[in-house]
Design a protein around this motif. Sequence first.
Motif, PDB file in Angstrom:
ATOM      1  N   ILE A  87       0.860  -1.188   0.000  1.00 41.92           N
ATOM      2  CA  ILE A  87       0.000   0.000   0.000  1.00 41.92           C
ATOM      3  C   ILE A  87       0.894   1.235   0.000  1.00 41.92           C
ATOM      4  O   ILE A  87       1.695   1.443   0.913  1.00 41.92           O
ATOM      5  CB  ILE A  87      -0.924   0.040   1.230  1.00 41.92           C
ATOM      6  CG1 ILE A  87      -1.741  -1.245   1.317  1.00 41.92           C
ATOM      7  CG2 ILE A  87      -1.849   1.258   1.161  1.00 41.92           C
ATOM      8  CD1 ILE A  87      -2.678  -1.310   2.514  1.00 41.92           C
ATOM      9  N   LYS A  88       0.737   2.017  -1.035  1.00 44.21           N
ATOM     10  CA  LYS A  88       1.565   3.215  -1.170  1.00 44.21           C
ATOM     11  C   LYS A  88       1.106   4.324  -0.239  1.00 44.21           C
ATOM     12  O   LYS A  88      -0.044   4.356   0.199  1.00 44.21           O
ATOM     13  CB  LYS A  88       1.479   3.731  -2.604  1.00 44.21           C
ATOM     14  CG  LYS A  88       2.286   2.957  -3.623  1.00 44.21           C
ATOM     15  CD  LYS A  88       2.121   3.643  -4.963  1.00 44.21           C
ATOM     16  CE  LYS A  88       3.252   3.299  -5.918  1.00 44.21           C
ATOM     17  NZ  LYS A  88       3.098   4.037  -7.189  1.00 44.21           N
ATOM     18  N   PHE A 101       2.308  -5.314   3.017  1.00 44.37           N
ATOM     19  CA  PHE A 101       3.250  -4.328   3.553  1.00 44.37           C
ATOM     20  C   PHE A 101       2.652  -2.946   3.269  1.00 44.37           C
ATOM     21  O   PHE A 101       2.549  -2.531   2.120  1.00 44.37           O
ATOM     22  CB  PHE A 101       4.616  -4.508   2.875  1.00 44.37           C
ATOM     23  CG  PHE A 101       5.613  -3.402   3.138  1.00 44.37           C
ATOM     24  CD1 PHE A 101       5.525  -2.563   4.246  1.00 44.37           C
ATOM     25  CD2 PHE A 101       6.689  -3.225   2.266  1.00 44.37           C
ATOM     26  CE1 PHE A 101       6.448  -1.558   4.473  1.00 44.37           C
ATOM     27  CE2 PHE A 101       7.630  -2.222   2.486  1.00 44.37           C
ATOM     28  CZ  PHE A 101       7.501  -1.380   3.580  1.00 44.37           C
ATOM     29  N   ALA A 102       2.233  -2.285   4.337  1.00 43.67           N
ATOM     30  CA  ALA A 102       1.643  -0.955   4.185  1.00 43.67           C
ATOM     31  C   ALA A 102       2.719   0.090   4.472  1.00 43.67           C
ATOM     32  O   ALA A 102       3.563  -0.107   5.340  1.00 43.67           O
ATOM     33  CB  ALA A 102       0.472  -0.774   5.145  1.00 43.67           C
ATOM     34  N   SER A 160      -3.194   7.926   5.513  1.00 42.37           N
ATOM     35  CA  SER A 160      -4.235   8.047   6.527  1.00 42.37           C
ATOM     36  C   SER A 160      -4.832   6.677   6.823  1.00 42.37           C
ATOM     37  O   SER A 160      -4.832   5.773   5.984  1.00 42.37           O
ATOM     38  CB  SER A 160      -5.339   8.985   6.054  1.00 42.37           C
ATOM     39  OG  SER A 160      -6.119   8.345   5.070  1.00 42.37           O
ATOM     40  N   TYR A 161      -5.337   6.550   8.037  1.00 46.67           N
ATOM     41  CA  TYR A 161      -6.000   5.303   8.423  1.00 46.67           C
ATOM     42  C   TYR A 161      -7.123   4.996   7.452  1.00 46.67           C
ATOM     43  O   TYR A 161      -7.282   3.871   6.994  1.00 46.67           O
ATOM     44  CB  TYR A 161      -6.559   5.459   9.838  1.00 46.67           C
ATOM     45  CG  TYR A 161      -7.214   4.217  10.349  1.00 46.67           C
ATOM     46  CD1 TYR A 161      -6.472   3.228  10.981  1.00 46.67           C
ATOM     47  CD2 TYR A 161      -8.581   4.017  10.194  1.00 46.67           C
ATOM     48  CE1 TYR A 161      -7.062   2.073  11.450  1.00 46.67           C
ATOM     49  CE2 TYR A 161      -9.181   2.861  10.668  1.00 46.67           C
ATOM     50  CZ  TYR A 161      -8.432   1.890  11.290  1.00 46.67           C
ATOM     51  OH  TYR A 161      -9.016   0.757  11.741  1.00 46.67           O
ATOM     52  N   TYR A 195      -0.412   3.302  10.372  1.00 49.65           N
ATOM     53  CA  TYR A 195      -1.854   3.560  10.409  1.00 49.65           C
ATOM     54  C   TYR A 195      -2.571   2.744   9.357  1.00 49.65           C
ATOM     55  O   TYR A 195      -3.610   2.138   9.611  1.00 49.65           O
ATOM     56  CB  TYR A 195      -2.149   5.050  10.218  1.00 49.65           C
ATOM     57  CG  TYR A 195      -1.927   5.816  11.476  1.00 49.65           C
ATOM     58  CD1 TYR A 195      -2.921   5.892  12.438  1.00 49.65           C
ATOM     59  CD2 TYR A 195      -0.703   6.410  11.746  1.00 49.65           C
ATOM     60  CE1 TYR A 195      -2.713   6.556  13.630  1.00 49.65           C
ATOM     61  CE2 TYR A 195      -0.482   7.078  12.930  1.00 49.65           C
ATOM     62  CZ  TYR A 195      -1.492   7.152  13.872  1.00 49.65           C
ATOM     63  OH  TYR A 195      -1.274   7.796  15.049  1.00 49.65           O
ATOM     64  N   MET A 196      -1.997   2.720   8.172  1.00 49.24           N
ATOM     65  CA  MET A 196      -2.633   1.941   7.111  1.00 49.24           C
ATOM     66  C   MET A 196      -2.526   0.454   7.429  1.00 49.24           C
ATOM     67  O   MET A 196      -3.462  -0.316   7.171  1.00 49.24           O
ATOM     68  CB  MET A 196      -1.998   2.285   5.761  1.00 49.24           C
ATOM     69  CG  MET A 196      -2.184   3.764   5.394  1.00 49.24           C
ATOM     70  SD  MET A 196      -1.809   4.164   3.669  1.00 49.24           S
ATOM     71  CE  MET A 196      -0.063   3.805   3.611  1.00 49.24           C
ATOM     72  N   ALA A 197      -1.411   0.062   8.022  1.00 54.56           N
ATOM     73  CA  ALA A 197      -1.264  -1.345   8.406  1.00 54.56           C
ATOM     74  C   ALA A 197      -2.313  -1.724   9.455  1.00 54.56           C
ATOM     75  O   ALA A 197      -2.912  -2.802   9.408  1.00 54.56           O
ATOM     76  CB  ALA A 197       0.142  -1.602   8.938  1.00 54.56           C
TER      77      ALA A 197
END
Lengths: 337, 337
Positions: free
Chosen positions: B186-187, B246-247, B224-225, B251-253
């Motif tokens: 996730i970018k 792999f974020a 952002s979440y 927060y994204m993770a």
Amino acid sequence: MKKVTINSVASHAGVSKKTVSRVLNNEPNVSAATREKVLAVFKELDYTPNPIARGLAQNRSFIIGCLYDNPSKSYITRVQTGALEACKENNYNLLIHPCEFRGEALINNIEQLLQTSRLDGIVLTPPFGDFAKLVSFLKSKKIPYARVASALLQDDSISVRSNDEQGAFEITEHLINLGHKSIAFIKGHPDHSATQQRFKGYRRSLASHGIEFDERLVEEGNFSYHSGVDSARSILDLSPRPTAVFASNDYMAAAVLKLATQRQLKVPDDISIAGFDNAPIARHIWPGLTTIAQPVEEMTKQAVTQLISHIAQPQEQPYQVTLESRLITRESTSAIK
Amino acid sequence: MKKVTINSVASHAGVSKKTVSRVLNNEPNVSAATREKVLAVFKELDYTPNPIARGLAQNRSFIIGCLYDNPSKSYITRVQTGALEACKENNYNLLIHPCEFRGEALINNIEQLLQTSRLDGIVLTPPFGDFAKLVSFLKSKKIPYARVASALLQDDSISVRSNDEQGAFEITEHLINLGHKSIAFIKGHPDHSATQQRFKGYRRSLASHGIEFDERLVEEGNFSYHSGVDSARSILDLSPRPTAVFASNDYMAAAVLKLATQRQLKVPDDISIAGFDNAPIARHIWPGLTTIAQPVEEMTKQAVTQLISHIAQPQEQPYQVTLESRLITRESTSAIK
DNA sequence: TGACATTATGACACCGGTGTCAGGAATTTA
DNA sequence: TAAATTCCTGACACCGGTGTCATAATGTCA
């Protein structure tokens, strides 16, 4: 490019410094024609007064200091946001000053801060607003201050708070209405007045439903995530295990959730968990935390706005306001099986 | 109690203002005897120089501005902590200025800020350090600035960063070594230079193991979440589902973890999750997130320290440093079954 | 229209420091 | 010991505003 000062404006407009100063400060006794002429030069030269020079002349800094020492970083962020809004609207700036709450050094530290920064006023965020020594020190030094989320005092100060007792009452009601009778409670930091308030609300709700208060269900926390882990351990070891836990803030509630999940307990099926504050983490975890939303930004904004207007023109009467908080139900609480 | 100024010190010590000023600033050409006499009076009267007066005379404010616009509040807190440490050591103060990154208004906003606050320097936190318009604006106005966690540039500026590419490489290695071959990514926010760096590290690791890059496994987030939730949805809907995600930040993770848990997936048994930053949330949730710890406080502290010394004495050569980050393994990643 | 009150304006000191420069004291050199 | 040099020190202007007060300009009233 030469600097534009009040002198350049004055000579450009063909008036004296003082007249320019009068226009700047909206003072009376300037003829409409002169005022317009000066305003035109402001635009033409793109003039902005030098706040430092102004500060020296008036012995003001146009800076508000924000004191904090809080285990919850997100709380600090919210406080800052509110304070910044108020500052922005009034052309003030915000200086942040993290500072150990404990220890004798506090007063010296603040004295030092005041001497080196010439703050116009100070916002006391929890728990500083409840530290009597500090408050009376500021009073004796005649430094304007505003207290955020502190206990009500019979004094002449600015104080904006929320009704923590009522919030705690409501969330406990929520749990009881779901059928819970054995509700553990994790206290906050003993030096924060919110800690007592939230505990009182919890007990009032129990009492109003005729549920006997059980001291064994109460754990001492300090608002930090870490303290929540310790408290959670004790609570989850209880036998019989309570069917619900109400932690005094969301970080501690998150800690309970983490430990419960680690122990293979299902939340909320096996145990309901409630928090307080509506911190970001409350909606970042699964299940989301049922909690009480407090208007932290709004409280701080009001406090700082009042503080600034008090600085400009000292008020006679105190400004003491209590804002409402509200219950937010998420997935971490459910009816008892 | 009368105010203690340089004048009272001077008359008390029987010397001129200027001599007192010399002692204050550790200037040469003051006899040892005079210096001691003045220092004694400093103590006796408990004198502290007025920073506003000093600022007016030197056209300095002793204030550093910290610019930010970051979806991660905890990142901001850490940046502030580092900046405050540096300020404290140098008797500077920190003014915080949240500010929308997007939009044409930015330059005006900053111009306004500079005019009303007379900042001595500015710390540019991500993504501001990579905004060329802003950087060249500051350069043209001759406002000293320091860039934190931005891309390296061939210029004369102060820049402290961490090696995001290497960090992303290492965490991807970690996943691959656990047997994962299908690793979603996730970018971050496209305007942050870290976004490209982390993506590059991910691809480099894949390539070094001969794993073919699959575009379908890459989602666009923005740190952002909320964006993490959207990305997580797409990723978990893939078929076959990747065995690891792999974020680009924690927060994204955390959002991926929440959604996965909501969908009854077991982490890490069914899917491994890795983040970046070592934000508090990474250890506040269960399972804890495997992530890359970045020395955010240290980066900012170094940047501000350099900035302040640059203000006092402009340096010839640039100060460009890259700090190391390190892998932290927690429970959210495990070997593939 | 003259006496008086009110409004508008500027000269000047001041806020509390620093920079410049001149001159006296101390030290070195011849 | 006189001359040259270096070291100390203070007088004074200055940074860019605001406060005080005197005075000029205007307005009001009898």
